[in-house]
Design a protein around this motif. Structure first.
Motif, PDB file in Angstrom:
ATOM      1  N   ALA A 276      33.680  38.928  37.172  1.00  0.00           N
ATOM      2  CA  ALA A 276      34.801  39.473  36.783  1.00  0.00           C
ATOM      3  C   ALA A 276      36.056  38.620  36.198  1.00  0.00           C
ATOM      4  O   ALA A 276      36.128  37.449  37.034  1.00  0.00           O
ATOM      5  N   LYS A 277      36.729  38.895  35.422  1.00  0.00           N
ATOM      6  CA  LYS A 277      38.144  37.857  35.240  1.00  0.00           C
ATOM      7  C   LYS A 277      39.220  38.634  35.948  1.00  0.00           C
ATOM      8  O   LYS A 277      39.452  39.752  36.017  1.00  0.00           O
ATOM      9  N   TYR A 278      40.056  37.870  36.554  1.00  0.00           N
ATOM     10  CA  TYR A 278      40.984  38.366  37.316  1.00  0.00           C
ATOM     11  C   TYR A 278      42.284  37.733  36.889  1.00  0.00           C
ATOM     12  O   TYR A 278      42.555  36.820  36.393  1.00  0.00           O
TER      13      TYR A 278
ATOM     14  N   ILE B  90      31.262  42.596  35.680  1.00  0.00           N
ATOM     15  CA  ILE B  90      32.484  42.453  35.395  1.00  0.00           C
ATOM     16  C   ILE B  90      33.600  43.250  35.645  1.00  0.00           C
ATOM     17  O   ILE B  90      34.668  42.886  35.180  1.00  0.00           O
ATOM     18  N   SER B  91      33.138  44.226  36.529  1.00  0.00           N
ATOM     19  CA  SER B  91      34.532  45.102  37.034  1.00  0.00           C
ATOM     20  C   SER B  91      35.156  44.453  38.231  1.00  0.00           C
ATOM     21  O   SER B  91      34.676  44.043  39.148  1.00  0.00           O
ATOM     22  N   PRO B  92      36.576  44.014  37.889  1.00  0.00           N
ATOM     23  CA  PRO B  92      37.096  43.403  39.041  1.00  0.00           C
ATOM     24  C   PRO B  92      37.372  44.251  40.246  1.00  0.00           C
ATOM     25  O   PRO B  92      37.596  45.480  40.074  1.00  0.00           O
TER      26      PRO B  92
ATOM     27  N   ASP C   3      30.799  36.883  41.627  1.00  0.00           N
ATOM     28  CA  ASP C   3      31.449  37.749  40.645  1.00  0.00           C
ATOM     29  C   ASP C   3      31.846  37.367  39.715  1.00  0.00           C
ATOM     30  O   ASP C   3      32.663  36.303  39.362  1.00  0.00           O
TER      31      ASP C   3
ATOM     32  N   CYS D 126      24.687  44.405  40.391  1.00  0.00           N
ATOM     33  CA  CYS D 126      25.859  44.003  41.190  1.00  0.00           C
ATOM     34  C   CYS D 126      25.406  42.944  42.074  1.00  0.00           C
ATOM     35  O   CYS D 126      24.274  42.896  42.438  1.00  0.00           O
TER      36      CYS D 126
END
Length: 143
Positions: free
Chosen positions: A141-143, A126-128, A139, A33
């Motif tokens: 992640a897809k939000y 990829i953890s939002p 980051d 991360c």
């Protein structure tokens, strides 16, 4: 017959903060991360009630808290070594994970950990977070 002590001791470079756990971790997570890869941390996970944290007199443990404010990363104010992360609020509804903390196994004698599997954890990339506003600029992640 005497019992064998299998506890593992982790300490910062200057020895001001010592973390003791009862056994080797099941595996070591080399988390990738945005914060852990910068720390170079390699986490072993334990129930909080199995971890003993000791500080020398006048030693100061500093914290870095970011993102969802679920975890505090705790490090020695003197030598700067990241020693452990502590859950501020449980990051999971999974009962098995609620009282888990991580110790930085890079502060343990490497000979003791020689045969413990290392896993490179990419899932947090990829953890939002709860809010995109608190995410690190890198980051993914897809939000």
């Amino acid at each position: 017959m005497a019992a064998t002590d299998t506890s593992i001791r982790s300490s910062c470079h200057c020895g001001a903060i010592t973390v003791t756990v009862p056994r080797l971790p099941k595996f070591i997570n080399v988390c990738q991360c945005t914060i852990c890869r910068r720390y170079g941390a390699a986490w072993g996970y334990y129930p909080q009630n199995e971890v003993k944290i000791e500080t020398k007199p006048n030693a100061v443990t500093k914290q870095y808290i970011w993102g969802d404010r679920d975890l505090s990363f705790n490090f020695c104010d003197n030598c700067g070594c990241v020693c452990y992360w502590w859950p501020i609020r449980p990051p999971s509804t999974d009962e098995r994970k609620k009282n888990i903390m991580g110790i930085n196994t890079n502060n343990v004698n490497p000979e003791l950990l020689r045969f413990v599997d290392r896993k490179f954890g990419y899932s947090l990339l990829i953890s939002p977070l709860r809010s995109k506003d608190t995410a690190h600029p890198e980051d993914l992640a897809k939000y």
